[in-house]
Design an enzyme around this catalytic site. Structure first.
Site, PDB file in Angstrom:
ATOM      1  CG  PHE A 141      -2.088  -0.948   1.151  1.00  0.00           C
ATOM      2  CD1 PHE A 141      -2.383  -1.653   0.007  1.00  0.00           C
ATOM      3  CD2 PHE A 141      -2.885  -1.157   2.265  1.00  0.00           C
ATOM      4  CE1 PHE A 141      -3.441  -2.561  -0.042  1.00  0.00           C
ATOM      5  CE2 PHE A 141      -3.951  -2.062   2.236  1.00  0.00           C
ATOM      6  CZ  PHE A 141      -4.227  -2.769   1.073  1.00  0.00           C
ATOM      7  CB  SER A 203      -3.263  -6.473   0.215  1.00  0.00           C
ATOM      8  OG  SER A 203      -1.857  -6.434   0.061  1.00  0.00           O
ATOM      9  CG  ASN A 205       2.001  -7.635  -0.403  1.00  0.00           C
ATOM     10  OD1 ASN A 205       2.605  -8.682  -0.215  1.00  0.00           O
ATOM     11  ND2 ASN A 205       1.463  -7.305  -1.574  1.00  0.00           N
ATOM     12  CB  THR A 206      -1.080  -4.437   4.915  1.00  0.00           C
ATOM     13  OG1 THR A 206      -0.769  -3.521   3.855  1.00  0.00           O
ATOM     14  CG2 THR A 206      -1.290  -3.654   6.205  1.00  0.00           C
ATOM     15  CG  ASN A 275      -5.789  -8.814  -3.344  1.00  0.00           C
ATOM     16  OD1 ASN A 275      -4.774  -8.679  -4.015  1.00  0.00           O
ATOM     17  ND2 ASN A 275      -6.236  -7.868  -2.529  1.00  0.00           N
TER      18      ASN A 275
END
Length: 387
Positions: A141, A203, A205-206, A275
């Site tokens: 993000f 996501s 990635n967080t 996603n």
């Protein structure tokens, strides 16, 4: 010397004219032989930045392909000239939305956007898997924040004669202690410019983000976001979509459906499936497969289509679905529509093939619909679920 100079000028002019013609006509072979290889000489993130630069300064040619009537569709009181949209992740900051609409997309999703600006994860954070036509990213993000992106979209809608459909994909700040507040802030900020909202809690990635898909957390989140949307909306409620992961357990799937169908305070208007995946099926032999992050592209194709069919059946077709994951041609798009998708999004195939892929998908999809004697997209939605 004069003759030589003239020859150089004529040759150069001819080359420029030839290249320009191939760009404008979106010649697929030209892109595959020259444009895409040129972009791929850069590392993936620099190539991404070059694409953004090209869009900002008018270097992405407008498409002259006229969408056929079979591809026109209406959903959430929005009229789509075609069902092929751009997934979030490319125009993260709302910088080239108009250029992307002009290149042939039926709608463009901007983001994910976080309330406060944040740089995202450390570089390198994007990796190509060329043999698999896939990408792994762990951007995390990276965002210019609500204020800056809002001003771009407001300027686009008010001053640039923009008539396209914009989805606003919302995320949370990495250090935020209250995820629901971050998404509510996004609803409040972008209500004047969003044609639809996406709540991105999928996501990989967080840290901790995907936990928000768990039942109790999802109820807490959606009840607050839906309430905020309802309070801000006038006569037309801005559609609210939930973007989910492809790596859900069977129980997760049932819980999500239970929340969005049976809890009045949590009813969303659509799902985006899906996603990126944290799985590495089919790409283990690629050294980049060892990189952490979300995998997109061809390897996700089958899994995302299967998940669309599952959710279409679980919801009895009551919740519209945007299908995304490994769509490289018209057949891929058609498979997702027959599984239950009302609209389609692409990302990785656009990176690997450039603008010609949009027209190719639309032409093939039009042919397949007519071949099966469908007059519109809506007639084909969920056809495989009825078998």
């Amino acid at each position: 010397m004069g003759s030589l100079r003239s020859l150089v000028y004529i040759s150069s002019g001819g080359c420029i004219l030839w290249a320009g013609t191939n760009l404008i006509t979106q010649n697929e072979k030209f892109y595959q032989k020259f444009i895409i290889p040129a972009f791929f000489t850069f590392d993936p993130e620099k190539a991404h930045n070059l694409l953004i630069f090209s869009g900002k300064y008018g270097l992405i040619p407008k498409s002259f392909y006229k969408d056929p009537p079979t591809l026109k569709t209406k959903l959430w009181d929005l009229n789509f000239t075609n069902p092929i949209g751009l997934a979030a992740g490319l125009d993260k900051q709302g910088e080239i939305t108009k250029a992307l609409k002009n290149v042939g997309f039926g709608f463009v999703e901007v983001g994910s956007i976080t309330p406060l600006p944040q740089p995202g994860n450390e570089k390198p954070r994007v990796f190509r898997l060329l043999d698999s036509q896939a990408i792994i990213n762990r951007y995390g993000f990276n965002s210019d924040g609500h204020n800056i992106v809002f001003e771009r979209l407001k300027n686009l809608k008010q001053h640039q004669n923009f008539d396209g459909i914009i989805g606003v994909n919302l995320g949370k700040n990495k250090e935020s202690e209250n995820a629901a507040d971050d998404y509510v802030k996004g609803i409040e900020k972008f209500a004047p410019v969003a044609d639809y909202f996406v709540i991105n809690i999928s996501s990989p990635n967080t840290p901790g983000l995907r936990n928000l898909q768990k039942k109790n957390d999802l109820i807490n989140l959606l009840s607050k976001v839906v309430e905020a949307r309802n309070q801000l909306s006038g006569e037309r409620k801005i559609p609210l979509l939930l973007k989910i992961a492809p790596d859900l357990t069977d129980q997760d799937k049932k819980d999500i459906v239970d929340v969005i169908i049976n809890n009045k305070k949590c009813k969303v208007d659509g799902l985006i499936i899906s996603n990126t995946t944290i799985k590495r099926i089919g790409v283990y032999d690629n050294p980049n497969a060892l990189e952490p992050g979300g995998l997109s592209g061809k390897p996700l194709q089958e899994a995302s289509t299967k998940l669309i069919l599952e959710f279409y059946k679980l919801t009895n077709g009551k919740i519209p679905i945007i299908g995304v994951g490994g769509v490289f041609n018209g057949q891929d798009a058609y498979d997702k529509i027959k599984a239950g998708a009302s609209l389609i999004q692409i990302y990785t195939s656009f990176i690997y093939n450039g603008p010609p892929v949009i027209v190719n998908i639309k032409k093939e999809l039009d042919y397949l619909l007519r071949k099966d004697k469908y007059n519109s997209i809506s007639e084909a939605i969920g056809a495989d679920a009825r078998l």
